[in-house]
Design an enzyme around this catalytic site. Structure first.
Site, short mmCIF file in Angstrom:
data_model
loop_
_atom_site.label_atom_id
_atom_site.label_comp_id
_atom_site.label_asym_id
_atom_site.label_seq_id
_atom_site.Cartn_x
_atom_site.Cartn_y
_atom_site.Cartn_z
N THR A 13 0.83 -1.21 0.00
CA THR A 13 0.00 0.00 0.00
C THR A 13 0.87 1.26 0.00
O THR A 13 0.76 2.12 -0.89
CB THR A 13 -0.91 0.00 1.26
OG1 THR A 13 -1.62 -1.23 1.29
CG2 THR A 13 -1.87 1.16 1.26
N GLU A 128 8.64 10.23 9.54
CA GLU A 128 7.39 11.01 9.71
C GLU A 128 6.15 10.13 9.52
O GLU A 128 5.14 10.29 10.23
CB GLU A 128 7.38 12.16 8.68
CG GLU A 128 6.24 13.12 8.81
CD GLU A 128 6.24 13.89 10.14
OE1 GLU A 128 7.13 14.70 10.35
OE2 GLU A 128 5.31 13.65 10.94
N VAL A 131 4.10 7.80 12.45
CA VAL A 131 3.10 8.26 13.43
C VAL A 131 2.04 9.09 12.72
O VAL A 131 2.34 10.09 12.08
CB VAL A 131 3.76 9.11 14.53
CG1 VAL A 131 2.71 9.63 15.51
CG2 VAL A 131 4.83 8.31 15.27
N ILE A 135 -0.28 13.02 8.71
CA ILE A 135 -0.27 14.23 9.56
C ILE A 135 1.16 14.56 9.96
O ILE A 135 1.86 13.71 10.51
CB ILE A 135 -1.11 14.01 10.85
CG1 ILE A 135 -2.53 13.58 10.50
CG2 ILE A 135 -1.11 15.26 11.71
CD1 ILE A 135 -3.38 13.23 11.72
N GLY A 186 -12.10 -2.38 4.61
CA GLY A 186 -10.64 -2.33 4.44
C GLY A 186 -9.93 -1.47 5.47
O GLY A 186 -8.73 -1.21 5.34
N GLU A 189 -7.58 -4.90 9.63
CA GLU A 189 -6.97 -6.08 9.00
C GLU A 189 -7.70 -7.35 9.44
O GLU A 189 -8.47 -7.32 10.41
CB GLU A 189 -5.51 -6.14 9.41
CG GLU A 189 -4.75 -4.97 8.82
CD GLU A 189 -3.27 -5.02 9.14
OE1 GLU A 189 -2.73 -6.12 9.34
OE2 GLU A 189 -2.67 -3.95 9.18
N LYS A 204 3.00 4.40 18.49
CA LYS A 204 3.04 5.80 18.06
C LYS A 204 3.25 6.73 19.26
O LYS A 204 3.98 7.72 19.17
CB LYS A 204 1.74 6.14 17.33
CG LYS A 204 1.62 5.37 16.00
CD LYS A 204 0.22 5.44 15.42
CE LYS A 204 0.13 4.65 14.13
NZ LYS A 204 -1.25 4.46 13.66
#
Ligand code: NAP
Ligand code: HSE
Length: 426
Positions: A13, A128, A131, A135, A186, A189, A204
């Site tokens: 993905t 980056e 987390v 954003i 989706g 999982e 995170k």
């Protein structure tokens, strides 16, 4: 003009999103970074798999092809998991290749040693995307808010559980039904454990707390509790208290140490985090100079997550262009103690069933009083169930250990049928 070659490890993905953005932004890179940026190799496990829209000539199933290619200066790791990601990143850094990764599992447990290795080799390792996906939060904490003593970082950092809780709140679904819907759409999982048990959010929070408080917090230091035992009834009662239930990650920098935890929490309807719905994420940061700040957006998905990855690639490319890789490395220069969950202070929502006879409520309250647990709000529900009365109470801010000791005592009392739920309250 420099040509910066990158390798992508894993074309799932996030890897696919990264490939697409690098392709689409091709003409912009020279202006943004002073260099061309191109994908020169993509590592896969199975070369025979069809991959729509990906140049087949870039595909390799050999890590040696990448690690031994001196023309590659940035490795983007988007395979996930600890191994072989950790080995590949270690080898890349030792060879002087900078690394961009979305791998929260790895950074939350081994971030310190990988950052040290990057420093030794004058490379960057940026994360980056690890987390809250798209954003921006790591760079704001490390750079824009560096002038602050950060007091608290708190947020909704798991989209799957926020989607499930939103469906339970807005459509009255039970947990299992909302989880099935999340899987069908989706968001969740097939094995949803990491999301629903709070481990994903815990990783995170570990990463954000380390950066915000300049002191290492590992995943194992974070107390985690998930949402699988939250019921539609809890949500209904929370609504009666003008609250929503959210899975919150909370990290606080207190005088006697760092608190880092993930758990469901009742949050008042007038708090901005209560309005963060569906799969959206939001992070609140409180700094001593800046005050309250909030970062909001998509915490997952192909392009939002790849947006953060390619932002990091651009940062590394700029550093390469100006010969300053490793400019901002590890920022954990303190060694603050980390508190256990027993030592935190919070308000609590407690739902319990007691024998419906005179004097019973007084005996329950006396146990709480004895343990220094003060009551903020108390209600007895109208409907009696099998001769039991249902009590819902909210405590004042009390020490978690005191609350736990009282619950243990209550559970042992013959007049207490059941302590059905304990949820922290903001
Ligand atoms: P994904 O769709 O499962 O993709 C991972 C890809 O890596 C798969 O194509 C897999 O190949 C490949 N891979 C795994 N091990 C490999 C190996 N040893 N060699 C070569 N390829 C390998 O996962 P994803 O959602 O893109 O997530 C990637 C990373 O981003 C994870 O660390 C995740 O936590 C992080 N992340 C994801 C999101 C998100 O929205 N998805 C958001 C933030 C962060 P196969 O097809 O052979 O399995
Ligand atoms: N599984 C995560 C979520 C996305 O639901 O937010 C990847 O971090």
């Amino acid at each position: 003009m420099d040509n910066i070659k990158v390798a992508i490890l894993g074309i799932g993905t996030v890897g696919t999103g990264t490939y697409k953005i690098i392709k689409n932004q091709k003409d912009e890179f020279p202006y943004k970074t002073g260099s061309n940026i191109e994908v020169s190799k993509i590592l896969v496990r199975d070369k025979s798999k069809k991959r729509e829209g990906i140049d087949e000539n870039l595909i390799t199933d050999s890590w040696e092809d990448i690690i031994n290619d001196d023309s590659i200066s940035i490795v983007i790791e988007v395979m996930g998991g600890i191994e072989p990601a950790k080995t590949y990143i270690t080898e890349a850094l030792k060879k002087g290749k900078s690394v961009v990764t979305a791998n929260k599992d790895l950074i939350a447990s081994y971030g310190g040693e990988l950052l040290d290795l990057a420093k030794e080799n004058k490379c960057d390792i940026l994360f980056e995307a690890a987390v809250a996906g798209g954003i921006p939060i790591i760079r704001p904490l490390k750079e824009c808010l560096a002038s602050n003593k950060v007091e608290e970082v708190m947020g909704i950092v798991n989209g799957t559980t926020n989607f499930i809780l939103s469906k339970m709140t807005d459509e009255g679904m039970e947990f299992d039904e909302a989880l099935k819907l999340a899987q069908k759409l989706g968001y969740a999982e097939a094995d949803p454990t990491a999301d629903v048990e709070g481990y994903d959010a815990g990783r995170k929070i570990a990463i954000m707390a380390s950066i915000a408080f300049n002191s290492r917090v590992k995943f194992d230091d974070v107390y985690t509790e998930g949402i699988s035992n939250i019921s539609a009834k809890d949500i209904k009662y929370a609504k009666e208290l003008d609250c929503e239930i959210k899975l919150l990650g909370v990290a606080s920098n207190t005088d006697d140490g760092i608190e880092a935890r993930v758990h469901p929490m009742l949050i008042p309807n007038d708090h901005p985090l209560s309005g963060v719905k569906d799969s959206f994420n939001a992070v609140f940061v409180k700094g001593d100079s800046v005050g309250d700040t909030m970062f909001y957006g998509k915490g997952a998905g192909e392009l939002p997550t790849a947006s953060a990855i390619v932002g990091d690639v651009i940062d590394v490319a700029r550093n390469i262009h100006f010969g300053c890789c490793g400019r901002i490395g590890c920022t954990c220069y303190k060694n603050l103690p980390i508190k256990t969950i027993d030592d935190i202070y919070s308000k609590y929502f407690v739902r319990l069933q007691i024998v419906d006879k005179s004097g019973v409520l007084a005996s329950v309250l006396s146990v709480l009083g004895k343990n220094d647990v003060s009551i903020y709000q108390l209600m007895q529900k109208k409907k009696r169930d099998n001769n039991f009365a249902e009590i819902v109470l909210v405590t004042d801010k009390v020490k978690e250990k005191n609350l736990r000791d009282s619950i243990k005592e209550l559970e042992d009392m013959p007049v207490v049928h059941k302590v059905s739920k304990v949820i922290r309250v903001y």
